[in-house]
Design an enzyme around this catalytic site. Structure first.
Site, PDB file in Angstrom:
ATOM      1  CD  GLU A  15      46.252  50.801  30.849  1.00 47.29           C
ATOM      2  OE1 GLU A  15      47.027  50.296  30.022  1.00 47.29           O
ATOM      3  OE2 GLU A  15      46.230  50.465  32.046  1.00 47.29           O
TER       4      GLU A  15
ATOM      5  CB  CYS B 172      41.136  46.991  35.471  1.00 50.07           C
ATOM      6  SG  CYS B 172      42.236  48.389  35.699  1.00 50.07           S
TER       7      CYS B 172
HETATM    8  N1  LIG Z   1      45.409  51.122  34.662  1.00 49.21           N
HETATM    9  C1  LIG Z   1      44.178  51.566  34.509  1.00 49.21           C
HETATM   10  O1  LIG Z   1      43.714  51.778  33.401  1.00 49.21           O
HETATM   11  C2  LIG Z   1      43.309  51.830  35.705  1.00 49.21           C
HETATM   12  C3  LIG Z   1      42.100  52.504  35.524  1.00 49.21           C
HETATM   13  C4  LIG Z   1      41.294  52.758  36.637  1.00 49.21           C
HETATM   14  C5  LIG Z   1      41.712  52.378  37.894  1.00 49.21           C
HETATM   15  N2  LIG Z   1      42.894  51.721  38.043  1.00 49.21           N
HETATM   16  C6  LIG Z   1      43.324  51.416  39.417  1.00 49.21           C
HETATM   17  O2  LIG Z   1      44.236  52.452  39.816  1.00 49.21           O
HETATM   18  C7  LIG Z   1      45.259  51.931  40.666  1.00 49.21           C
HETATM   19  C8  LIG Z   1      46.619  52.224  40.074  1.00 49.21           C
HETATM   20  O3  LIG Z   1      46.723  51.566  38.828  1.00 49.21           O
HETATM   21  P1  LIG Z   1      47.922  51.851  37.829  1.00 49.21           P
HETATM   22  O4  LIG Z   1      47.607  51.111  36.581  1.00 49.21           O
HETATM   23  O5  LIG Z   1      48.210  53.313  37.767  1.00 49.21           O
HETATM   24  O6  LIG Z   1      49.123  51.124  38.613  1.00 49.21           O
HETATM   25  P2  LIG Z   1      50.675  51.251  38.352  1.00 49.21           P
HETATM   26  O7  LIG Z   1      51.314  50.020  38.857  1.00 49.21           O
HETATM   27  O8  LIG Z   1      50.919  51.685  36.927  1.00 49.21           O
HETATM   28  O9  LIG Z   1      51.133  52.494  39.272  1.00 49.21           O
HETATM   29  C9  LIG Z   1      51.148  52.457  40.658  1.00 49.21           C
HETATM   30  C10 LIG Z   1      52.394  53.199  41.133  1.00 49.21           C
HETATM   31  O10 LIG Z   1      52.328  53.350  42.555  1.00 49.21           O
HETATM   32  C11 LIG Z   1      53.658  53.345  43.051  1.00 49.21           C
HETATM   33  N3  LIG Z   1      53.648  53.108  44.499  1.00 49.21           N
HETATM   34  C12 LIG Z   1      53.228  52.002  45.173  1.00 49.21           C
HETATM   35  N4  LIG Z   1      53.347  52.199  46.504  1.00 49.21           N
HETATM   36  C13 LIG Z   1      53.848  53.448  46.675  1.00 49.21           C
HETATM   37  C14 LIG Z   1      54.179  54.228  47.823  1.00 49.21           C
HETATM   38  N5  LIG Z   1      53.995  53.761  49.076  1.00 49.21           N
HETATM   39  N6  LIG Z   1      54.698  55.444  47.630  1.00 49.21           N
HETATM   40  C15 LIG Z   1      54.877  55.947  46.376  1.00 49.21           C
HETATM   41  N7  LIG Z   1      54.582  55.259  45.268  1.00 49.21           N
HETATM   42  C16 LIG Z   1      54.062  54.025  45.415  1.00 49.21           C
HETATM   43  C17 LIG Z   1      54.311  52.238  42.252  1.00 49.21           C
HETATM   44  O11 LIG Z   1      55.728  52.358  42.285  1.00 49.21           O
HETATM   45  C18 LIG Z   1      53.704  52.460  40.861  1.00 49.21           C
HETATM   46  O12 LIG Z   1      54.544  53.269  40.037  1.00 49.21           O
HETATM   47  C19 LIG Z   1      44.931  50.442  40.815  1.00 49.21           C
HETATM   48  O13 LIG Z   1      44.157  50.266  41.963  1.00 49.21           O
HETATM   49  C20 LIG Z   1      44.102  50.135  39.586  1.00 49.21           C
HETATM   50  O14 LIG Z   1      43.227  49.053  39.795  1.00 49.21           O
HETATM   51  C21 LIG Z   1      43.703  51.465  36.994  1.00 49.21           C
HETATM   52  O1  LIG Z   2      34.111  44.933  23.028  1.00 47.87           O
HETATM   53  C1  LIG Z   2      35.190  44.758  23.610  1.00 47.87           C
HETATM   54  C2  LIG Z   2      35.779  45.735  24.441  1.00 47.87           C
HETATM   55  C3  LIG Z   2      36.987  45.441  25.063  1.00 47.87           C
HETATM   56  N1  LIG Z   2      37.605  44.243  24.866  1.00 47.87           N
HETATM   57  C4  LIG Z   2      38.870  43.944  25.570  1.00 47.87           C
HETATM   58  O2  LIG Z   2      38.697  44.185  26.951  1.00 47.87           O
HETATM   59  C5  LIG Z   2      39.919  44.578  27.548  1.00 47.87           C
HETATM   60  C6  LIG Z   2      39.734  45.837  28.354  1.00 47.87           C
HETATM   61  O3  LIG Z   2      39.457  46.903  27.484  1.00 47.87           O
HETATM   62  P1  LIG Z   2      39.053  48.367  28.009  1.00 47.87           P
HETATM   63  O4  LIG Z   2      37.982  48.249  28.987  1.00 47.87           O
HETATM   64  O5  LIG Z   2      38.802  49.201  26.827  1.00 47.87           O
HETATM   65  O6  LIG Z   2      40.417  48.870  28.665  1.00 47.87           O
HETATM   66  P2  LIG Z   2      40.904  49.047  30.187  1.00 47.87           P
HETATM   67  O7  LIG Z   2      41.987  50.054  30.158  1.00 47.87           O
HETATM   68  O8  LIG Z   2      41.180  47.712  30.785  1.00 47.87           O
HETATM   69  O9  LIG Z   2      39.666  49.746  30.927  1.00 47.87           O
HETATM   70  C7  LIG Z   2      38.804  49.040  31.814  1.00 47.87           C
HETATM   71  O10 LIG Z   2      39.387  48.926  33.089  1.00 47.87           O
HETATM   72  C8  LIG Z   2      39.719  50.208  33.688  1.00 47.87           C
HETATM   73  C9  LIG Z   2      40.459  49.903  34.974  1.00 47.87           C
HETATM   74  O11 LIG Z   2      39.618  49.654  36.038  1.00 47.87           O
HETATM   75  C10 LIG Z   2      38.438  50.988  33.883  1.00 47.87           C
HETATM   76  O12 LIG Z   2      38.752  52.251  34.487  1.00 47.87           O
HETATM   77  C11 LIG Z   2      37.768  51.194  32.536  1.00 47.87           C
HETATM   78  O13 LIG Z   2      36.530  51.895  32.725  1.00 47.87           O
HETATM   79  C12 LIG Z   2      37.507  49.831  31.903  1.00 47.87           C
HETATM   80  O14 LIG Z   2      36.954  50.003  30.595  1.00 47.87           O
HETATM   81  C13 LIG Z   2      40.901  44.722  26.391  1.00 47.87           C
HETATM   82  O15 LIG Z   2      41.699  43.560  26.318  1.00 47.87           O
HETATM   83  C14 LIG Z   2      40.017  44.849  25.172  1.00 47.87           C
HETATM   84  O16 LIG Z   2      40.637  44.406  23.986  1.00 47.87           O
HETATM   85  C15 LIG Z   2      37.029  43.284  24.049  1.00 47.87           C
HETATM   86  O17 LIG Z   2      37.584  42.183  23.869  1.00 47.87           O
HETATM   87  N2  LIG Z   2      35.834  43.569  23.439  1.00 47.87           N
END
Ligand SMILES: NC(=O)c1ccc[n+]([C@@H]2O[C@H](COP(=O)([O-])OP(=O)(O)OC[C@H]3O[C@@H](n4cnc5c(N)ncnc54)[C@H](O)[C@@H]3O)[C@@H](O)[C@H]2O)c1
Ligand SMILES: O=c1ccn([C@@H]2O[C@H](COP(=O)(O)OP(=O)(O)O[C@H]3O[C@H](CO)[C@@H](O)[C@H](O)[C@H]3O)[C@@H](O)[C@H]2O)c(=O)[nH]1
Length: 470
Positions: free
Chosen positions: A180, A287
């Site tokens: 993010e 995550c």
């Molecule tokens: N947030 C991240 O940076 C990140 C990065 C990589 C992977 N992931 C993974 O991706 C997945 C999603 O994460 P997110 O952060 O986008 O979650 P999120 O909670 O922001 O979004 C998930 C959405 O799915 C919807 N939903 C749930 N069940 C549903 C259904 N049956 N039909 C339609 N909509 C439905 C929810 O209402 C919600 O808006 C998780 O498994 C997470 O671990 C997240």
């Molecule tokens: O040197 C560092 C790097 C990160 N952070 C902290 O670690 C957390 C996670 O940071 P970051 O990994 O940059 O963000 P996320 O969005 O949580 O991303 C992680 O989690 C995602 C969800 O699975 C994965 O897709 C990404 O690859 C993975 O980096 C945050 O609180 C950061 O402030 C530290 O404290 N020190």
């Protein structure tokens, strides 16, 4: 021999969250020939994705507004019409939430797969013809087995005499590695795209989409289980580095070393690398903790107790770091913060996001509230209503309460201490002369991100604590 891959014309993504929204926006942007529909049960979220004012999208990500602005209405659509979008799709991404279970077997560690199961059932019910189902959510290894079982039952559940075309499915794992705050850059130029599966034609159909903008050598193909497990492993390794450097930060503080110097010294070793060595208030985000706990649960499930304990320690150290910072603040403020005004700068779990899930600020605030402090919180992107939800109490000016401020200067007014918890760029250039002038003396800067100009703060008469500085 597997049939040749068929080009994908219509995509449905179930889940319009932090992953589904940005990921599909970039696919739509890069592949104008594919119609991409993102669906969600949450009507409010979908309405926000459709808001004509692009500054009000439900996810704040630098650059996302421009990408959505280009594709939305052309080949990117957001709707609550889940079944219709599935029926029209050649490929369905499952991008729903997979949080840690809060009750029942595995509570506190295992992933709650109810949303994955529900969306797989919806695909089973509404799909038409051949559909490639892509696990985009982060899932425990072997979840594809469950998804396949649910999809496989779709045929058996057909009413007798149903003469519509038979439904067939291929299941792929395609975990997302975006972080993010940098999601658009990560999606547009990923280190790698990982595709796990057994059906070569399906794998190549998905690879063909990414190949529009990702070089072929960055598109990795593996089996399903390696792909699912690689995602948990990547997050475990990244989080492990943060706990490792945070443990060294505490040792630096005790010994006169400086964790940034140590980080630079070890990070120049090409085997270690310089990234993810920033000491801080502990990792947050939706995550890391969830995925490591899931790994811990899986290890225990397979009887690997030593391995489970090893990974669990990464989370234990992270919680300890958050508690350590709150304790240290109390200690430096003469052992009590009851009734004292403390300015908290930053509430999001990292800079450039409005996401507060598992933000270290939450636990640190709760600890200080427990001690009777009067917190004044400011964050450029996090809403007051989100802080109410996270802290479980509305704003108040009582001891053990919190209020919101609209600027660091306002937050610091009358405060005994400023505590920086998120590394927002603006906090690197704060005017410490102006801030110190409105604080009560003796006044402190506690910089848990080591981002502020410590020399300027000291020159303005503040006592300064920086994470990892002895
Ligand atoms: N947030 C991240 O940076 C990140 C990065 C990589 C992977 N992931 C993974 O991706 C997945 C999603 O994460 P997110 O952060 O986008 O979650 P999120 O909670 O922001 O979004 C998930 C959405 O799915 C919807 N939903 C749930 N069940 C549903 C259904 N049956 N039909 C339609 N909509 C439905 C929810 O209402 C919600 O808006 C998780 O498994 C997470 O671990 C997240
Ligand atoms: O040197 C560092 C790097 C990160 N952070 C902290 O670690 C957390 C996670 O940071 P970051 O990994 O940059 O963000 P996320 O969005 O949580 O991303 C992680 O989690 C995602 C969800 O699975 C994965 O897709 C990404 O690859 C993975 O980096 C945050 O609180 C950061 O402030 C530290 O404290 N020190």
């Amino acid at each position: 021999m597997d049939p040749a891959p068929s080009p994908i014309r219509t995509i449905c993504c179930i889940g319009a969250g932090y992953v589904g929204g940005p990921t599909m926006a970039v696919i739509a942007d890069r592949c104008p020939g594919i119609q991409v529909t993102v669906v969600d049960l949450n009507a409010e979220r979908i309405a926000a994705w459709n808001d004509p004012d692009l500054s009000r999208l439900p996810v704040y990500e630098p650059g996302l507004d421009a990408v959505v602005g280009r594709a939305r209405g052309r080949n990117l659509h957001f709707t609550t019409e889940v079944d219709a979008a599935i029926a029209a799709a050649d490929m369905v991404f499952l991008s729903v939430n997979t949080p840690t279970k809060t009750r029942g077997v595995g509570a506190g560690q295992a992933s709650d797969l109810r949303w994955i199961e529900a969306s797989a059932r919806q695909v089973a019910a509404s799909a038409r013809g051949h559909t490639i189902v892509v696990e985009k959510s982060t899932l425990p290894v072997r979840t594809a087995e469950t998804v396949k079982a649910i999809l496989g039952a779709a045929q058996q559940n057909r009413p007798e005499g149903d003469r519509r075309q038979a439904k067939t499915f291929a299941v792929l794992s395609n975990p997302e590695f975006l972080a993010e705050g940098t999601a658009i850059g990560d999606l547009e130029a990923p280190d790698r795209v990982l595709i796990g599966g057994e059906d070569t034609a399906a794998i190549e159909s998905l690879a063909g989409i990414y190949a529009t903008w990702v070089p072929q050598d960055r598109i990795l193909r593996t089996n399903l289980w390696s792909s699912e497990l690689s995602k948990l492993t990547a997050n475990a390794f990244l989080a492990q580095r943060i706990s490792s450097i945070n443990s060294i930060a505490a040792l630096c503080e005790a010994t006169g070393a400086d964790v940034r110097e140590v980080g630079r010294a070890i990070g120049t070793d090409s085997r270690i690398g310089a990234k993810f060595l920033q000491a801080g208030p502990g990792f947050g985000g939706s995550c890391f903790q969830k995925d490591i706990l899931n790994l811990v649960y899986l290890c225990r499930h397979y009887g690997l107790d030593e391995e489970a304990g090893y990974w669990e320690q990464v989370v234990t150290l992270n919680t300890w770091q958050q508690d350590r910072i709150a304790r240290m603040v109390v200690q430096r403020l003469f052992g009590t913060v009851t009734g004292k005004r403390l300015a908290l700068l930053g509430f999001a779990f990292k800079a450039d996001t409005n996401d507060t899930r598992e933000a270290p600020a939450i636990r640190i605030c709760q600890n200080l509230i427990e001690e009777g402090a009067r917190l004044v919180i400011v964050d450029p992107k996090v809403s007051v209503s989100q802080i109410v939800t996270d802290l479980g109490q509305p704003p108040s000016d009582a001891d053990g309460g919190w209020q919101a401020a609209s600027s660091p200067l306002e937050a610091a007014s009358g405060a005994d201490a400023v505590l920086i918890l998120t590394e927002w760029r603006d906090y690197a250039t704060l005017d410490w002369g102006a801030i110190a002038a409105v604080m009560r003396r003796p006044a402190w800067l506690f910089d848990a991100r080591a981002i502020a100009d410590a020399a300027a703060a000291r020159a303005a008469g503040l006592n300064v604590w920086r994470v990892g500085e002895g």
